[in-house]
Design a protein around this motif. Structure first.
Motif, PDB file in Angstrom:
ATOM      1  N   LEU A 121      23.933  53.571  33.441  1.00  0.00           N
ATOM      2  CA  LEU A 121      24.740  54.769  33.264  1.00  0.00           C
ATOM      3  C   LEU A 121      26.157  54.373  32.860  1.00  0.00           C
ATOM      4  O   LEU A 121      26.650  53.310  33.250  1.00  0.00           O
ATOM      5  N   PRO A 122      26.820  55.197  32.070  1.00  0.00           N
ATOM      6  CA  PRO A 122      28.213  54.867  31.723  1.00  0.00           C
ATOM      7  C   PRO A 122      29.082  54.926  32.982  1.00  0.00           C
ATOM      8  O   PRO A 122      28.873  55.766  33.861  1.00  0.00           O
ATOM      9  N   LEU A 123      30.014  54.006  33.085  1.00  0.00           N
ATOM     10  CA  LEU A 123      30.878  53.959  34.264  1.00  0.00           C
ATOM     11  C   LEU A 123      31.768  55.197  34.310  1.00  0.00           C
ATOM     12  O   LEU A 123      32.349  55.601  33.314  1.00  0.00           O
ATOM     13  N   GLN A 124      31.828  55.789  35.478  1.00  0.00           N
ATOM     14  CA  GLN A 124      32.644  56.973  35.671  1.00  0.00           C
ATOM     15  C   GLN A 124      33.235  56.878  37.066  1.00  0.00           C
ATOM     16  O   GLN A 124      32.545  56.585  38.037  1.00  0.00           O
ATOM     17  N   SER A 125      34.511  57.114  37.182  1.00  0.00           N
ATOM     18  CA  SER A 125      35.159  57.002  38.484  1.00  0.00           C
ATOM     19  C   SER A 125      34.884  58.260  39.314  1.00  0.00           C
ATOM     20  O   SER A 125      34.666  59.338  38.769  1.00  0.00           O
ATOM     21  N   THR A 151      29.649  56.572  39.135  1.00  0.00           N
ATOM     22  CA  THR A 151      28.385  55.956  38.731  1.00  0.00           C
ATOM     23  C   THR A 151      28.316  54.474  39.051  1.00  0.00           C
ATOM     24  O   THR A 151      27.341  53.822  38.696  1.00  0.00           O
ATOM     25  N   TYR A 152      29.296  53.911  39.718  1.00  0.00           N
ATOM     26  CA  TYR A 152      29.221  52.508  40.085  1.00  0.00           C
ATOM     27  C   TYR A 152      28.471  52.408  41.409  1.00  0.00           C
ATOM     28  O   TYR A 152      28.957  52.835  42.459  1.00  0.00           O
TER      29      TYR A 152
END
Length: 194
Positions: A87-91, A101-102
């Motif tokens: 998944l794209p990293l999102q804070s 998403t981390y």
């Protein structure tokens, strides 16, 4: 008929030498009798050579179960599936810091599945709502706990199965006991190649 009985039996004594009307005087030999319908199913698939001994013993016990459709008793390794793109990293956002998403570091990032082997057994049609699945699960647990040394199994769930599927986690392998409907729904047409 009465004259035959009068000749073979006296009225004052009990007659034990006559055979009842429902006994066939000339029975067929056992080799020419047709098999009952529950024994005419397809043969049980064989077990792969490199299967651990506990799975071989479990397979032998399950093949003798009257609740299972023997032609669907499968022992196989789960298919290896490549993970999808990350998944794209999102804070995280908001006051509660949700939505990121981390995932962090995990032991499940190792490629491969959770189990090395999978045993799939389908109960006969009509027995799934009459305790067939629960009976097979009891056979599985009794067999695995009776081995020397016994396999460590999670506690037995006392809930009755209502979805047609039960699973026993035996550490390095899993045992799935399914109804025909659940097998077709969750595993589809490729369930026999699983």
């Amino acid at each position: 008929m009465q004259t035959l009985l009068q000749r073979t039996c006296r009225p004052a004594t009990r007659c034990l030498s006559t055979t009842p009307w429902f006994v066939d005087p000339n029975p067929l030999p056992l080799s020419s009798r047709p098999l009952p319908p529950h024994l005419t199913s397809l043969p049980t698939p064989s077990v792969p050579e490199n299967v651990p001994q506990p799975i071989k013993e479990l397979h032998a016990q399950l093949a003798a179960s009257p609740h299972l459709d023997r032609s669907t008793l499968i022992v196989t390794q789960p298919p290896s599936r490549e993970p999808g793109p990350p998944l794209p990293l999102q804070s995280p956002r908001g006051r509660r810091r949700r939505g990121g998403t981390y995932p962090g570091h995990s032991a499940y990032d190792i490629p491969g599945g959770i189990w090395d082997w999978v045993v799939m057994a389908q109960v006969k049609e009509g027995t799934e709502n009459k305790g067939g699945i629960e009976s097979v699960v009891r056979v599985v647990r009794k067999t695995l706990l009776g081995m020397s040394p016994p396999l460590a199994l999670p506690p037995n769930s006392k809930k009755r199965m209502h979805n047609g599927w039960a699973m026993v986690d035996a550490g390095s392998f899993a045992v799935h006991v399914l109804s025909k409907e659940a097998r077709e729904k969750y595993f589809g047409e490729g369930a026999n190649e699983w």
